[in-house]
Every structure is written in C-alpha cells, then in structure tokens.
Scaffold this active site. Structure first.
Site, PDB file in Angstrom:
ATOM      1  CD  GLU A  48      41.121  40.696  48.050  1.00  0.00           C
ATOM      2  OE1 GLU A  48      39.982  40.441  47.148  1.00  0.00           O
ATOM      3  OE2 GLU A  48      41.532  39.925  48.726  1.00  0.00           O
ATOM      4  CG  HIS A  74      38.337  42.738  50.728  1.00  0.00           C
ATOM      5  ND1 HIS A  74      37.804  42.181  49.587  1.00  0.00           N
ATOM      6  CD2 HIS A  74      38.055  44.020  50.793  1.00  0.00           C
ATOM      7  CE1 HIS A  74      37.505  43.017  48.538  1.00  0.00           C
ATOM      8  NE2 HIS A  74      37.265  44.191  49.436  1.00  0.00           N
ATOM      9  CG  HIS A 129      37.343  33.725  43.956  1.00  0.00           C
ATOM     10  ND1 HIS A 129      37.346  35.067  44.752  1.00  0.00           N
ATOM     11  CD2 HIS A 129      36.383  33.398  43.987  1.00  0.00           C
ATOM     12  CE1 HIS A 129      35.984  34.966  45.166  1.00  0.00           C
ATOM     13  NE2 HIS A 129      35.427  34.005  44.716  1.00  0.00           N
TER      14      HIS A 129
END
Length: 249
Positions: free
Chosen positions: A78, A46, A200
């Site tokens: 991401e 990310h 997550h």
C-alpha cells in the site's frame, strides 16, 4: 468446509512496536506467518517514506516469506504512487498494490482519491503495475461516483474507506447511514466488474453488518483493530475471531 478467507492482516503496528528498540522482535515476518498459518488470506503493509513502521527490508523479507512458505497467500503493498514507491513495487512484485492518496507525513490513510483532480499520474502508475503483473486497487471514499471513476481509469479493484463507519461505535443511527453509503458504493463497483475490498477501523463488532450488506466483499484489510484484539486474545486466535465475524468459521 472452511470458507476462503477474506482477512488481510496489516502488520504495520507490529513494525511500530519493533522499531521502539534496536532489536529484531517482535518479528514482522514471524507474526505475519502466524496470521497466515491461522487462516488469514494474506498480509498488507504500507511502507512510508520515513520508514516509521514498515522498512524497505521488511517488504523484501515478506515477499520472500510468501514465495517460500505461503505461495497461495497474497501480499498487498500500500502506498502513494511516487517514483520511489513504484520502484519498490517493481522490485518486490507483490500480488496486489493499493494506491492511496496519502501525504508523506500523514499518520494514516483517511480519505480516498479525489478523481476530479488530474489523474494522469495515477493512470500511468496503474499501467505500470499491470505491466509487472501486479493487481491494482484504488482507495476510494464511500461514494458510488468514486467507484465509477476508478473503473474509468483502469483499476481492477477498489478498497472502500470504512473509517467513518468504524467511528460510529455507540451511534447505531449514524452507523446505519454510513453502512448504506458503503453498500451503494460496493454495489456500483460490483456492477462495473471491480473487485470490492474494505478497510479502516473494522472490528469484530462492526464487520457482521457490513458482510450482511455486501457479502461479495473479497478482502478486508485490518491492522489497528486486529492488533488491539490480538493483545487480548493472541495473534492466531484473533484471526479466528475476525474470520468468525466475517461468517467464515
């Protein structure tokens, strides 16, 4: 025969550690290679605007690593679909892009897209990524309606936000309720022809129940929990541990 992996290792935390010093180690590409050699499906990164962990150079180094050494693995990029991020997607051409609704200063992704807001910008980003032959996933809260909306605007996959489920360690009743929400969302996404991912705060302890409830999940993106596990067991062994928790070994 060993099952196909669904583990995508997020190496943002490796970049955080590296960035504490003006040194090239620990190597983001080196640790990514260890994970994939050990059996991970791929790598997730990310790159945030402030480059506080993954740097722009890491994106291209990892893309080159995949092309040269791991052509059968997947790189997932991401980020929020800003013009700058979309330019990075166009240039790096990852296998997959995961669009997340993050504010630039946000410490981590902690909610899915709110589809009742204007989604025209998101639709444009989805269309662009598809033009570049990049598969598109959207980060969604555990809500069946979110899956329906993701399908409506053209996503090919969703990643279900599993943070509330991961936060239920030591609270089995709450965990069961959160798992039910994830399962309903996964079922809806599957019925709509969407690929189903999850991510997550997943750990070797809470993954088995998730896999039992939704065995068709094709990818789990894991960073913090994986890195914490690897500090004890080592990067390669943690791949084995997480894949075992997914029923793949």
């Amino acid at each position: 025969m060993t099952a196909v992996s669904r583990l995508s290792v997020n190496v943002n935390a490796i970049a955080v550690l590296r960035n504490r010093r003006d040194l090239p180690w620990p190597s983001v590409t080196g640790m990514a290679a260890i994970a994939m050699e050990a059996g991970a499906k791929g790598i997730t990164i990310h790159p945030r605007p402030d480059q506080r962990h993954i740097r722009t150079s890491d994106v291209f180094d990892l893309a080159e690593l995949m092309e040269d050494r791991f052509p059968n693995k997947e790189l997932c990029l991401e980020g929020y679909p800003s013009p700058e991020f979309m330019k990075l997607v166009e240039e790096a051409r990852p296998d997959q892009v995961l669009f997340v609704p993050d504010d630039p200063g946000q410490s981590t992704s902690d909610h899915g897209w709110q589809f009742d807001a204007d989604t025209s910008e998101l639709q444009d980003a989805i269309a662009q990524a598809k033009d570049w032959a990049v598969s598109v996933a959207l980060f969604c809260d555990p809500d069946p309606e979110a899956a329906r909306q993701a399908a409506r605007i053209g996503a090919e996959r969703i990643e279900i936000y599993t943070g509330p489920y991961g936060a239920c360690y030591g609270a089995p009743d709450r965990a069961a309720k959160e798992l039910a929400r994830i399962g309903e969302t996964a079922d809806t996404a599957k019925s709509l022809g969407l690929g189903v991912h999850a991510g997550h705060d997943l750990t070797v302890d809470n993954i088995p129940a998730l896999v039992r409830r939704a065995p068709f999940i094709r990818e789990m993106s894991i960073g913090h929990g994986f890195t914490a596990d690897a500090l004890i067991y080592g990067f390669a062994e943690s791949v084995n541990r997480f894949r075992t928790s997914m029923g793949e070994r």
